[in-house]
Design a protein around this motif. Structure first.
Motif, PDB file in Angstrom:
ATOM      1  N   GLY A   1       0.788  -1.227   0.000  1.00  0.00           N
ATOM      2  CA  GLY A   1       0.000   0.000   0.000  1.00  0.00           C
ATOM      3  C   GLY A   1       0.819   1.276   0.000  1.00  0.00           C
ATOM      4  N   ARG A   2       2.032   1.243  -0.561  1.00  0.00           N
ATOM      5  CA  ARG A   2       2.868   2.438  -0.613  1.00  0.00           C
ATOM      6  C   ARG A   2       2.347   3.347  -1.736  1.00  0.00           C
ATOM      7  NH1 ARG A   2       4.791   1.638   4.310  1.00  0.00           N
ATOM      8  NH2 ARG A   2       2.902   0.410   4.205  1.00  0.00           N
ATOM      9  N   THR A   3       2.007   4.563  -1.396  1.00  0.00           N
ATOM     10  CA  THR A   3       1.489   5.515  -2.371  1.00  0.00           C
ATOM     11  C   THR A   3       2.634   6.261  -3.040  1.00  0.00           C
ATOM     12  OG1 THR A   3       1.227   7.185  -0.646  1.00  0.00           O
ATOM     13  CG2 THR A   3      -0.695   5.808  -1.152  1.00  0.00           C
ATOM     14  N   THR A   4       2.329   6.879  -4.174  1.00  0.00           N
ATOM     15  CA  THR A   4       3.359   7.556  -4.950  1.00  0.00           C
ATOM     16  C   THR A   4       2.948   8.980  -5.274  1.00  0.00           C
ATOM     17  OG1 THR A   4       2.407   6.843  -7.056  1.00  0.00           O
ATOM     18  CG2 THR A   4       4.054   5.390  -6.067  1.00  0.00           C
ATOM     19  N   THR A   5       3.958   9.784  -5.551  1.00  0.00           N
ATOM     20  CA  THR A   5       3.758  11.073  -6.208  1.00  0.00           C
ATOM     21  C   THR A   5       4.449  10.968  -7.558  1.00  0.00           C
ATOM     22  OG1 THR A   5       5.749  11.991  -5.166  1.00  0.00           O
ATOM     23  CG2 THR A   5       3.643  12.393  -4.043  1.00  0.00           C
ATOM     24  N   THR A   6       4.150  11.885  -8.457  1.00  0.00           N
ATOM     25  CA  THR A   6       4.693  11.781  -9.803  1.00  0.00           C
ATOM     26  C   THR A   6       5.106  13.141 -10.347  1.00  0.00           C
ATOM     27  OG1 THR A   6       4.262  10.989 -12.057  1.00  0.00           O
ATOM     28  CG2 THR A   6       2.400  11.929 -10.871  1.00  0.00           C
ATOM     29  N   SER A   7       5.998  13.096 -11.333  1.00  0.00           N
ATOM     30  CA  SER A   7       6.407  14.318 -12.025  1.00  0.00           C
ATOM     31  C   SER A   7       5.400  14.690 -13.102  1.00  0.00           C
ATOM     32  CB  SER A   7       7.778  14.104 -12.683  1.00  0.00           C
ATOM     33  OG  SER A   7       7.683  13.082 -13.676  1.00  0.00           O
TER      34      SER A   7
ATOM     35  N   ILE B   1      11.842  -5.492   0.679  1.00  0.00           N
ATOM     36  CA  ILE B   1      13.079  -5.003   1.266  1.00  0.00           C
ATOM     37  C   ILE B   1      13.893  -6.198   1.736  1.00  0.00           C
ATOM     38  CG2 ILE B   1      14.113  -3.484   3.008  1.00  0.00           C
ATOM     39  CD1 ILE B   1      12.173  -2.003   1.133  1.00  0.00           C
ATOM     40  N   SER B   2      15.171  -6.242   1.357  1.00  0.00           N
ATOM     41  CA  SER B   2      16.068  -7.298   1.816  1.00  0.00           C
ATOM     42  C   SER B   2      17.414  -6.675   2.127  1.00  0.00           C
ATOM     43  CB  SER B   2      16.217  -8.376   0.729  1.00  0.00           C
ATOM     44  OG  SER B   2      17.102  -9.379   1.159  1.00  0.00           O
ATOM     45  N   GLY B   3      17.881  -6.873   3.338  1.00  0.00           N
ATOM     46  CA  GLY B   3      19.162  -6.300   3.734  1.00  0.00           C
ATOM     47  C   GLY B   3      19.188  -4.784   3.614  1.00  0.00           C
ATOM     48  N   ASN B   4      18.072  -4.141   3.984  1.00  0.00           N
ATOM     49  CA  ASN B   4      17.939  -2.682   3.932  1.00  0.00           C
ATOM     50  C   ASN B   4      18.027  -2.114   2.525  1.00  0.00           C
ATOM     51  OD1 ASN B   4      17.494  -2.360   6.711  1.00  0.00           O
ATOM     52  ND2 ASN B   4      19.689  -2.496   7.089  1.00  0.00           N
ATOM     53  N   THR B   5      17.738  -2.942   1.508  1.00  0.00           N
ATOM     54  CA  THR B   5      17.744  -2.512   0.111  1.00  0.00           C
ATOM     55  C   THR B   5      16.422  -2.911  -0.527  1.00  0.00           C
ATOM     56  OG1 THR B   5      20.130  -2.848  -0.019  1.00  0.00           O
ATOM     57  CG2 THR B   5      18.933  -2.784  -2.103  1.00  0.00           C
TER      58      THR B   5
ATOM     59  N   LEU C   1       8.100   8.335 -10.629  1.00  0.00           N
ATOM     60  CA  LEU C   1       7.266   8.039  -9.474  1.00  0.00           C
ATOM     61  C   LEU C   1       8.154   8.038  -8.247  1.00  0.00           C
ATOM     62  CD1 LEU C   1       5.347   7.079 -11.745  1.00  0.00           C
ATOM     63  CD2 LEU C   1       4.532   5.369 -10.133  1.00  0.00           C
ATOM     64  N   THR C   2       7.621   8.581  -7.172  1.00  0.00           N
ATOM     65  CA  THR C   2       8.379   8.673  -5.926  1.00  0.00           C
ATOM     66  C   THR C   2       7.576   8.076  -4.780  1.00  0.00           C
ATOM     67  OG1 THR C   2       9.459  10.716  -6.666  1.00  0.00           O
ATOM     68  CG2 THR C   2       9.491  10.272  -4.296  1.00  0.00           C
ATOM     69  N   VAL C   3       8.224   7.213  -4.016  1.00  0.00           N
ATOM     70  CA  VAL C   3       7.693   6.749  -2.739  1.00  0.00           C
ATOM     71  C   VAL C   3       8.527   7.465  -1.683  1.00  0.00           C
ATOM     72  CG1 VAL C   3       7.312   4.782  -1.217  1.00  0.00           C
ATOM     73  CG2 VAL C   3       7.085   4.494  -3.706  1.00  0.00           C
ATOM     74  N   SER C   4       7.867   8.242  -0.842  1.00  0.00           N
ATOM     75  CA  SER C   4       8.604   9.039   0.135  1.00  0.00           C
ATOM     76  C   SER C   4       9.290   8.166   1.175  1.00  0.00           C
ATOM     77  CB  SER C   4       7.673  10.032   0.835  1.00  0.00           C
ATOM     78  OG  SER C   4       6.778   9.333   1.682  1.00  0.00           O
ATOM     79  N   ALA C   5      10.419   8.639   1.663  1.00  0.00           N
ATOM     80  CA  ALA C   5      11.187   7.924   2.681  1.00  0.00           C
ATOM     81  C   ALA C   5      10.347   7.655   3.921  1.00  0.00           C
ATOM     82  CB  ALA C   5      12.436   8.725   3.043  1.00  0.00           C
ATOM     83  N   ALA C   6       9.380   8.519   4.193  1.00  0.00           N
ATOM     84  CA  ALA C   6       8.516   8.339   5.363  1.00  0.00           C
ATOM     85  C   ALA C   6       7.713   7.040   5.285  1.00  0.00           C
ATOM     86  CB  ALA C   6       7.579   9.529   5.501  1.00  0.00           C
ATOM     87  N   GLN C   7       7.537   6.498   4.074  1.00  0.00           N
ATOM     88  CA  GLN C   7       6.781   5.263   3.891  1.00  0.00           C
ATOM     89  C   GLN C   7       7.674   4.015   3.887  1.00  0.00           C
ATOM     90  OE1 GLN C   7       3.269   5.326   1.156  1.00  0.00           O
ATOM     91  NE2 GLN C   7       4.458   6.984   0.225  1.00  0.00           N
ATOM     92  N   ILE C   8       8.987   4.223   4.013  1.00  0.00           N
ATOM     93  CA  ILE C   8       9.928   3.104   3.957  1.00  0.00           C
ATOM     94  C   ILE C   8      10.726   3.098   5.260  1.00  0.00           C
ATOM     95  CG2 ILE C   8      11.766   1.999   2.636  1.00  0.00           C
ATOM     96  CD1 ILE C   8      10.944   3.836   0.261  1.00  0.00           C
ATOM     97  N   ALA C   9      10.325   2.240   6.155  1.00  0.00           N
ATOM     98  CA  ALA C   9      10.958   2.196   7.476  1.00  0.00           C
ATOM     99  C   ALA C   9      12.465   2.000   7.358  1.00  0.00           C
ATOM    100  CB  ALA C   9      10.354   1.073   8.301  1.00  0.00           C
ATOM    101  N   GLY C  10      13.216   2.749   8.161  1.00  0.00           N
ATOM    102  CA  GLY C  10      14.655   2.564   8.242  1.00  0.00           C
ATOM    103  C   GLY C  10      15.466   3.323   7.213  1.00  0.00           C
ATOM    104  N   THR C  11      14.821   4.205   6.437  1.00  0.00           N
ATOM    105  CA  THR C  11      15.580   4.970   5.451  1.00  0.00           C
ATOM    106  C   THR C  11      15.250   6.451   5.535  1.00  0.00           C
ATOM    107  OG1 THR C  11      16.209   5.135   3.114  1.00  0.00           O
ATOM    108  CG2 THR C  11      13.899   4.752   3.572  1.00  0.00           C
ATOM    109  N   THR C  12      16.145   7.251   5.020  1.00  0.00           N
ATOM    110  CA  THR C  12      15.904   8.686   4.906  1.00  0.00           C
ATOM    111  C   THR C  12      15.927   9.100   3.440  1.00  0.00           C
ATOM    112  OG1 THR C  12      18.266   9.136   5.173  1.00  0.00           O
ATOM    113  CG2 THR C  12      16.910   9.179   7.172  1.00  0.00           C
ATOM    114  N   THR C  13      15.900   8.119   2.548  1.00  0.00           N
ATOM    115  CA  THR C  13      16.009   8.372   1.116  1.00  0.00           C
ATOM    116  C   THR C  13      14.714   7.977   0.412  1.00  0.00           C
ATOM    117  OG1 THR C  13      18.360   7.866   1.220  1.00  0.00           O
ATOM    118  CG2 THR C  13      17.356   7.858  -0.962  1.00  0.00           C
ATOM    119  N   ASN C  14      14.208   8.867  -0.441  1.00  0.00           N
ATOM    120  CA  ASN C  14      13.047   8.541  -1.260  1.00  0.00           C
ATOM    121  C   ASN C  14      13.419   7.480  -2.289  1.00  0.00           C
ATOM    122  OD1 ASN C  14      11.592  10.594   0.015  1.00  0.00           O
ATOM    123  ND2 ASN C  14      11.996  12.078  -1.594  1.00  0.00           N
TER     124      ASN C  14
END
Length: 70
Positions: free
Chosen positions: A7-13, A25-29, A48-61
């Motif tokens: 259920g990860r939502t996206t934004t788009t250009s 996600i496997s091994g934080n990748t 398409l972008t999934v914000s980092a806020a939706q991906i636990a353990g990362t600060t990168t979109n």
């Protein structure tokens, strides 16, 4: 960590909307992306972008470029 994030939502250009993804996600990748809701209005070249806020353990979109129309 290993996880399947649904259920990860996206934004788009572009003008598309409504796409939802499942991320594997496997091994934080991110090792896999599955479109679970296709949305509408996307065209080749849109990003398409999934914000980092939706991906636990990362600060990168997660950002990727579409290579074929939906």
């Amino acid at each position: 960590d290993n996880a399947s994030l649904t259920g990860r939502t996206t934004t788009t250009s572009g003008n598309g909307s409504g796409a939802e993804l499942t991320l594997v996600i496997s091994g934080n990748t991110v090792t896999g992306v599955t479109v679970t809701t296709v949305g509408a209005g996307y065209v080749a070249g849109d990003t398409l972008t999934v914000s980092a806020a939706q991906i636990a353990g990362t600060t990168t979109n997660l950002v990727f470029t579409l290579v074929a129309n939906d």
